[in-house]
Write a protein that holds these residues in place. Structure first.
Motif, short mmCIF file in Angstrom:
data_model
loop_
_atom_site.label_atom_id
_atom_site.label_comp_id
_atom_site.label_asym_id
_atom_site.label_seq_id
_atom_site.Cartn_x
_atom_site.Cartn_y
_atom_site.Cartn_z
N ALA A 130 0.84 -1.21 0.00
CA ALA A 130 0.00 0.00 0.00
C ALA A 130 0.87 1.26 0.00
N TYR A 131 1.92 1.26 0.81
CA TYR A 131 2.84 2.40 0.89
C TYR A 131 3.48 2.68 -0.47
N ILE A 132 4.01 1.63 -1.08
CA ILE A 132 4.72 1.79 -2.36
C ILE A 132 3.77 2.27 -3.45
N GLU A 133 2.59 1.66 -3.51
CA GLU A 133 1.63 2.05 -4.55
C GLU A 133 1.15 3.48 -4.34
N LEU A 134 0.96 3.88 -3.08
CA LEU A 134 0.49 5.23 -2.79
C LEU A 134 1.50 6.27 -3.25
N PHE A 135 2.74 6.14 -2.81
CA PHE A 135 3.72 7.20 -3.09
C PHE A 135 4.32 7.11 -4.49
N ARG A 136 4.12 5.98 -5.17
CA ARG A 136 4.49 5.93 -6.59
C ARG A 136 3.37 6.47 -7.46
N GLY A 137 2.15 6.36 -6.95
CA GLY A 137 1.00 6.79 -7.75
C GLY A 137 0.66 8.26 -7.62
N VAL A 138 1.00 8.86 -6.48
CA VAL A 138 0.70 10.28 -6.25
C VAL A 138 1.88 11.13 -6.74
N PRO A 139 1.63 12.20 -7.48
CA PRO A 139 2.74 13.05 -7.95
C PRO A 139 3.60 13.55 -6.79
N ALA A 140 4.90 13.63 -7.03
CA ALA A 140 5.83 14.08 -5.99
C ALA A 140 5.48 15.49 -5.53
N LEU A 141 5.04 16.33 -6.45
CA LEU A 141 4.69 17.71 -6.11
C LEU A 141 3.56 17.74 -5.08
N LEU A 142 2.57 16.87 -5.28
CA LEU A 142 1.43 16.81 -4.35
C LEU A 142 1.87 16.29 -2.98
N THR A 143 2.77 15.31 -2.96
CA THR A 143 3.27 14.78 -1.69
C THR A 143 4.04 15.85 -0.91
N VAL A 160 10.87 15.72 3.62
CA VAL A 160 10.22 14.48 4.07
C VAL A 160 9.34 13.92 2.96
N GLY A 161 8.60 14.79 2.28
CA GLY A 161 7.79 14.36 1.15
C GLY A 161 8.62 13.74 0.05
N LEU A 162 9.78 14.35 -0.25
CA LEU A 162 10.67 13.83 -1.28
C LEU A 162 11.25 12.48 -0.86
N ILE A 163 11.56 12.34 0.43
CA ILE A 163 12.07 11.06 0.95
C ILE A 163 11.02 9.96 0.80
N LEU A 164 9.76 10.29 1.10
CA LEU A 164 8.69 9.30 0.99
C LEU A 164 8.54 8.81 -0.44
N VAL A 165 8.57 9.74 -1.39
CA VAL A 165 8.44 9.37 -2.80
C VAL A 165 9.64 8.54 -3.24
N ALA A 166 10.85 9.02 -2.88
CA ALA A 166 12.06 8.31 -3.29
C ALA A 166 12.09 6.90 -2.72
N SER A 167 11.68 6.75 -1.47
CA SER A 167 11.74 5.44 -0.83
C SER A 167 10.82 4.44 -1.52
N ALA A 168 9.67 4.92 -2.02
CA ALA A 168 8.74 4.01 -2.70
C ALA A 168 9.36 3.46 -3.98
N TYR A 169 10.02 4.32 -4.75
CA TYR A 169 10.67 3.85 -5.97
C TYR A 169 11.88 2.97 -5.65
N MET A 170 12.66 3.39 -4.66
CA MET A 170 13.84 2.60 -4.29
C MET A 170 13.46 1.23 -3.75
N ALA A 171 12.35 1.15 -3.04
CA ALA A 171 11.91 -0.13 -2.47
C ALA A 171 11.72 -1.16 -3.57
#
Length: 205
Positions: free
Chosen positions: A38-51, A77-88
């Motif tokens: 759920a975490y990965i799909e959420l932060f990969r699916g939502v635009p980084a700008l919105l996060t 923190v928002g950028l870290i969340l997005v990056a972590s989803a792709y890196m995961a």
């Protein structure tokens, strides 16, 4: 300086969180897998700008929570969340690419599952994913430009914000051109490095 600093913070923060999410997604414990997916799909699916916007503005308003570093810190923190989803996902693919015989051999020597993962599987997996992780670093370098939405002070301006302010203040496009050249000065050598690493890995295989 700030652009490089923000990139390093978001990369290493995303790397640590990405490892945790990758291991959770590969876990035999079902709730861990569900949460990580759920975490990965959420932060990969939502635009980084919105996060970034959510972390910098929505979270403080909704929860009355102030993150360290003010709005720029919250944007990071928002950028870290997005990056972590792709890196995961990259890390997970690297782990799954390690032959199962490596894990079986380590277990037969008496290693625990945790030690096998940390000492045998992860080091080999990271060797496989060096090229895509370098690409992720390049993407993060450019994505730091999105932090403008979080606002900035004179001390926290990154490259794109600095160039934009120079353009609007002086009515001159030179700052934007120089910013583009500085981005290229970092990204082109990194992308060439990725190509070299991919060729070396293909040859070794």
């Amino acid at each position: 300086r700030n652009t490089i600093l923000f990139t390093l913070i978001s990369f290493f923060g995303g790397l640590v969180l990405g490892i945790v999410m990758a291991l959770m997604k590969l876990s035999s414990v079902l709730p861990y897998r569900w949460f990580a997916t759920a975490y990965i799909e959420l932060f990969r699916g939502v635009p980084a700008l919105l996060t970034i916007f959510a972390m910098a503005y929505m979270l403080p308003i909704a929860l009355n929570l102030r993150l360290p570093g003010g709005q720029v810190g919250a944007g990071l923190v928002g950028l870290i969340l997005v990056a972590s989803a792709y890196m995961a996902e990259v890390i997970r693919s690297g782990i799954e690419a390690v032959p199962k015989g490596q894990s079986e051999a380590a277990r037969s020597l008496g290693m625990s599952p945790t030690r096998t993962m940390l000492s045998v599987v992860l080091p080999q997996g990271f060797r496989i994913i060096i090229p895509p992780m370098t690409n992720e670093f390049v993407l993060l370098l450019k994505d730091t430009s999105l932090l403008f939405i979080a606002g900035s002070t004179l001390q926290t301006k990154e490259l794109t914000t600095f160039a934009r302010d120079g353009l609007t203040t002086n009515a001159n496009a030179t700052p934007l051109i120089m910013a583009a050249m500085l981005y290229l000065l970092v990204t082109i050598p990194l992308t060439r490095l990725v190509a070299v690493l991919e060729r070396k890995m293909a040859k070794s295989r």
